[in-house]
Design a protein around this motif. Structure first.
Motif, PDB file in Angstrom:
ATOM      1  N   LEU A  93       1.037  -1.203   0.037  1.00  0.00           N
ATOM      2  CA  LEU A  93       0.185  -0.187   0.012  1.00  0.00           C
ATOM      3  C   LEU A  93       0.836   1.247   0.048  1.00  0.00           C
ATOM      4  N   HIS A 121       5.138  -4.057  -7.347  1.00  0.00           N
ATOM      5  CA  HIS A 121       4.002  -3.582  -7.108  1.00  0.00           C
ATOM      6  C   HIS A 121       4.094  -1.930  -6.801  1.00  0.00           C
ATOM      7  N   GLN A 151       2.472   0.785  -8.822  1.00  0.00           N
ATOM      8  CA  GLN A 151       1.704   2.108  -8.338  1.00  0.00           C
ATOM      9  C   GLN A 151       2.131   3.247  -8.643  1.00  0.00           C
ATOM     10  N   ILE A 167      -0.847   6.132  -8.501  1.00  0.00           N
ATOM     11  CA  ILE A 167      -1.313   5.289  -7.314  1.00  0.00           C
ATOM     12  C   ILE A 167      -2.617   5.077  -7.234  1.00  0.00           C
ATOM     13  N   ILE A 168      -3.535   6.141  -7.510  1.00  0.00           N
ATOM     14  CA  ILE A 168      -5.101   5.808  -7.249  1.00  0.00           C
ATOM     15  C   ILE A 168      -5.243   4.894  -8.533  1.00  0.00           C
ATOM     16  N   PHE A 195      -3.780   2.759 -10.026  1.00  0.00           N
ATOM     17  CA  PHE A 195      -3.650   1.201  -9.789  1.00  0.00           C
ATOM     18  C   PHE A 195      -4.579   0.715  -9.233  1.00  0.00           C
ATOM     19  N   TYR A 196      -5.196   1.168  -7.943  1.00  0.00           N
ATOM     20  CA  TYR A 196      -5.975   0.501  -7.294  1.00  0.00           C
ATOM     21  C   TYR A 196      -7.376   0.509  -7.874  1.00  0.00           C
ATOM     22  N   LEU A 197      -7.735   1.511  -8.605  1.00  0.00           N
ATOM     23  CA  LEU A 197      -9.104   1.348  -9.480  1.00  0.00           C
ATOM     24  C   LEU A 197      -8.790   0.395 -10.544  1.00  0.00           C
ATOM     25  N   TRP A 198      -7.880   0.163 -11.228  1.00  0.00           N
ATOM     26  CA  TRP A 198      -7.558  -0.674 -12.316  1.00  0.00           C
ATOM     27  C   TRP A 198      -7.489  -2.104 -11.445  1.00  0.00           C
ATOM     28  N   TYR A 199      -6.773  -2.340 -10.688  1.00  0.00           N
ATOM     29  CA  TYR A 199      -6.639  -3.583  -9.739  1.00  0.00           C
ATOM     30  C   TYR A 199      -8.081  -4.168  -9.473  1.00  0.00           C
ATOM     31  N   VAL A 200      -9.047  -3.165  -8.809  1.00  0.00           N
ATOM     32  CA  VAL A 200     -10.330  -3.672  -8.350  1.00  0.00           C
ATOM     33  C   VAL A 200     -11.112  -4.160  -9.809  1.00  0.00           C
ATOM     34  N   TYR A 224      -9.774  -7.234 -11.321  1.00  0.00           N
ATOM     35  CA  TYR A 224     -10.259  -8.501 -10.436  1.00  0.00           C
ATOM     36  C   TYR A 224     -11.548  -8.786 -10.729  1.00  0.00           C
TER      37      TYR A 224
END
Length: 111
Positions: free
Chosen positions: A19, A43, A47, A52-53, A55-60, A63
């Motif tokens: 994170l 990772h 990120q 950063i942000i 990355f998390y959006l794309w990751y979710v 998934y």
């Protein structure tokens, strides 16, 4: 920065999580696991590349795309492009020195 937080990951199968800017480990002895640390450093680079942000959006999003397509949590996790790159290159401890920008993109399939 690497920190150990046994409480955060205590009731999970997760050994480590990144994170930004932290790599959080479940156990102190995992600090010595160069392959795991390299995986998490990959990772960190991903990120940064996606500010950063994103990355998390794309990751979710990725998934859930794979989860609904494959109907399996573990297979969905393994199909995420960020994880595919990190697992494929975690044994190469010099990978980040030669890694090209957005290298995870080569692992993106079906999206």
């Amino acid at each position: 920065m690497i920190i150990v937080c046994q409480r955060l990951l205590k009731n999970t199968k997760i050994s480590a999580i990144t994170l930004f800017p932290l790599i959080i480990l479940r156990k102190q002895e995992l600090r010595q696991n160069k392959i795991l640390i390299n995986h998490e450093k990959i990772h960190l680079r991903q990120q940064l590349e996606l500010l950063i942000i994103f990355f998390y959006l794309w990751y979710v999003i990725e998934y859930y795309y794979w989860f609904f397509k494959l109907k399996n949590h573990h297979l969905a996790y393994q199909s995420i492009s960020f994880e595919m790159e990190a697992y494929a290159m975690e044994n190469d401890l010099n990978y980040l020195e030669k890694r090209k920008f957005w290298s995870f993109w080569k692992c993106t399939l079906g999206i």
